[in-house]
Design a protein around this motif. Structure first.
Motif, short mmCIF file in Angstrom:
data_model
loop_
_atom_site.label_atom_id
_atom_site.label_comp_id
_atom_site.label_asym_id
_atom_site.label_seq_id
_atom_site.Cartn_x
_atom_site.Cartn_y
_atom_site.Cartn_z
N ASP A 200 0.96 -1.17 -0.02
CA ASP A 200 -0.28 -0.23 -0.03
C ASP A 200 0.95 1.25 -0.26
N GLY A 201 1.65 1.80 -0.83
CA GLY A 201 2.95 2.46 -0.55
C GLY A 201 4.08 2.88 0.31
N GLN A 202 4.31 1.69 0.88
CA GLN A 202 5.36 1.79 1.94
C GLN A 202 5.52 0.63 2.72
N LEU A 203 6.21 1.35 3.22
CA LEU A 203 6.96 -0.11 4.07
C LEU A 203 5.83 -1.23 4.65
N TRP A 204 6.12 -2.30 4.73
CA TRP A 204 5.06 -3.68 5.60
C TRP A 204 5.63 -3.39 7.39
N ASN A 205 5.18 -4.25 7.93
CA ASN A 205 5.99 -3.76 9.21
C ASN A 205 5.77 -6.57 9.51
N GLY A 206 7.02 -6.22 8.49
CA GLY A 206 7.35 -7.53 8.29
C GLY A 206 8.51 -7.82 6.40
N LEU A 207 8.24 -8.80 6.61
CA LEU A 207 9.74 -9.16 5.59
C LEU A 207 8.55 -10.24 4.29
N SER A 208 7.82 -10.64 4.26
CA SER A 208 6.67 -11.19 3.06
C SER A 208 5.16 -10.66 3.14
N VAL A 209 4.52 -9.55 2.48
CA VAL A 209 3.38 -9.56 3.09
C VAL A 209 2.79 -10.28 2.15
N ARG A 210 3.34 -10.96 0.48
CA ARG A 210 2.92 -11.98 -0.13
C ARG A 210 2.07 -13.47 0.53
N THR A 211 3.54 -13.40 1.22
CA THR A 211 3.39 -15.06 1.93
C THR A 211 2.22 -14.68 2.91
N PHE A 212 2.00 -13.81 3.97
CA PHE A 212 1.09 -12.62 5.04
C PHE A 212 -0.02 -13.38 4.36
N ILE A 213 -0.26 -12.30 3.28
CA ILE A 213 -2.02 -12.62 2.37
C ILE A 213 -2.45 -14.28 1.74
N ARG A 214 -1.18 -14.95 1.65
CA ARG A 214 -1.42 -15.64 0.08
C ARG A 214 -1.80 -17.04 0.54
N THR A 215 -0.93 -17.51 1.36
CA THR A 215 -0.42 -18.65 2.09
C THR A 215 -1.48 -19.33 2.42
N GLY A 216 -2.26 -20.20 2.70
CA GLY A 216 -3.77 -20.79 3.56
C GLY A 216 -4.94 -20.92 2.01
N LYS A 217 -5.15 -19.56 1.56
CA LYS A 217 -5.89 -19.60 0.71
C LYS A 217 -6.00 -19.65 -1.44
N ARG A 218 -4.31 -19.85 -1.34
CA ARG A 218 -3.46 -20.38 -2.51
C ARG A 218 -2.50 -21.84 -2.20
N PRO A 219 -2.42 -22.55 -2.63
CA PRO A 219 -1.82 -23.89 -1.67
C PRO A 219 -0.49 -23.52 -1.89
N ALA A 220 0.39 -24.10 -1.05
CA ALA A 220 1.52 -23.94 -0.87
C ALA A 220 2.16 -25.43 -2.04
N THR A 221 1.72 -26.23 -2.53
CA THR A 221 2.52 -27.83 -3.13
C THR A 221 1.24 -27.73 -3.99
#
Length: 374
Positions: A200-221
């Protein structure tokens, strides 16, 4: 065991004005003019899925969200970038070499049209994808038929690789078990790839916003099986019916962030290979642990449980590989564990120094005076 390897790597771009190119600012034709100038290899269709729309005829294709008329006629593709696919290789280094060659070709052609590649694993500005115009009845029916497609709002703002491997003549039950194993250990191995610290245009409070939002809703394998009867009925999917004979038995690890240093991909493929061979790690899961992935996404190797488990897994893979020369490919991963530093840490430091996301991204893929790659 006789292994085969392949890589799918999504590339994001800055446009001529130095702005992040996405589905709101860049049309299908803008990316298609790049793909049109890239070569086609006559036998690739035997290994690479082409699809009904004809968008995937080459090793490079436009990644996006296809729009349909009130029928199976594709009328547009809302585009987020260009994906590179390698053909199938019997060794990791050959797959990495083909990826590098294809990437360099892509860069040269893209530059002719004012586009430059940048590394990100999540859109640095847009938090969601909403199709315009709204989906019609046919499109809604299509999405309902494929539950994973209901998460288009996630995959249209995320960028990541698929690291593919398969083992010849392995029973499908064993392949599915390996898929469950990689799904279970995913939260501990994905930090090696982290590269999405912007949101959202700034630093996120973490290292991987992709993992935070995606994994669990999308497959890992994802494991590709031959028959519908072999599918594991679960959402997100663990299994998928192969579209080509070459896909049968493929294990596709989908949870990593993108890497601009392809030697990290080599290390990750060696790690996955070692985990396939290993017989000591007992964990199995049919769906990714969303909470654990979110914990991992925030803190990476600074979380002691993530660090400890990642170390155990890396050691198990190393022991399984033994005298295999691929064991040497694990070196970049060992370095990350020792320093607890990922590409996200470098991007964060670059952003703080240069003051803008685009300026920081301009240092990726080894451009600029300071290399951000490990």
């Amino acid at each position: 065991m006789i292994f085969s390897f392949g890589i799918e790597h999504e590339v994001a771009f800055l446009d001529q004005e130095g702005k992040f190119a996405d589905f709101t600012s860049t049309k299908f034709a803008d990316f298609n003019q790049i793909v049109e100038k890239l070569p086609i290899y006559p036998n690739d269709h035997l290994q690479l899925h082409v699809g009904d729309a004809g968008i995937r005829k080459k090793r490079w294709y436009i990644e996006g969200f296809e729009r349909f008329a009130d029928s199976d006629e594709v009328i547009d593709c809302l585009s987020k970038g260009i994906e590179i696919r390698t053909t199938i290789h019997s060794d990791i280094q050959s797959a990495i070499q083909e990826l590098s060659d294809s990437f360099n070709l892509l860069c040269n052609v893209a530059a002719e049209f004012g586009f430059s590649p940048v590394l990100t694993s999540f859109h640095p500005y847009r938090t969601n994808f909403v199709p315009h115009p709204p989906l019609n009845e046919y499109e809604l029916q299509q999405l309902q038929a494929y539950p994973d497609e209901l998460t288009a709002n996630i995959y249209m703002v995320s960028y990541g690789p698929d690291l593919n491997l398969s083992v010849a003549d392995l029973p499908i039950e064993r392949v599915i078990d390996i898929g469950k194993k990689l799904t279970y250990y995913s939260p501990y191995i994905v930090p090696f790839s982290y590269s999405s610290p912007f949101y959202d245009g700034q630093l996120w409070n973490g290292l991987s916003v992709r993992t935070f939002i995606r994994t669990g809703k999308r497959p890992a394998t994802l494991v590709f099986v031959q028959d519908k009867e072999q599918l594991v009925n679960i959402v997100p999917s663990l299994t998928k019916v192969a579209r080509l004979p070459a896909e049968i038995g493929r294990i596709e690890f989908k949870a990593f962030d993108s890497c601009d240093d392809f030697s990290i991909y080599a290390g990750l493929l060696a790690l996955l290979k070692g985990l396939v061979i290993d017989e000591t790690l007992p964990g199995r899961a049919i769906t990714p642990d969303a909470n654990l992935h979110q914990w991992s996404a925030k803190f990476g190797f600074d979380a002691e449980d993530i660090l400890t488990n990642a170390t155990t897994i890396l050691q198990a893979a190393e022991a399984a590989l033994k005298d295999d020369p691929d064991v040497n490919l694990l070196a970049p991963l060992k370095e990350m564990l020792a320093t607890r530093r990922t590409t996200s840490h470098i991007l964060i430091e670059l952003f703080k120094r240069v003051g803008s996301i685009e300026a920081a991204l301009n240092f990726t893929y080894n451009r600029g005076q300071v290399s951000p790659v490990l």
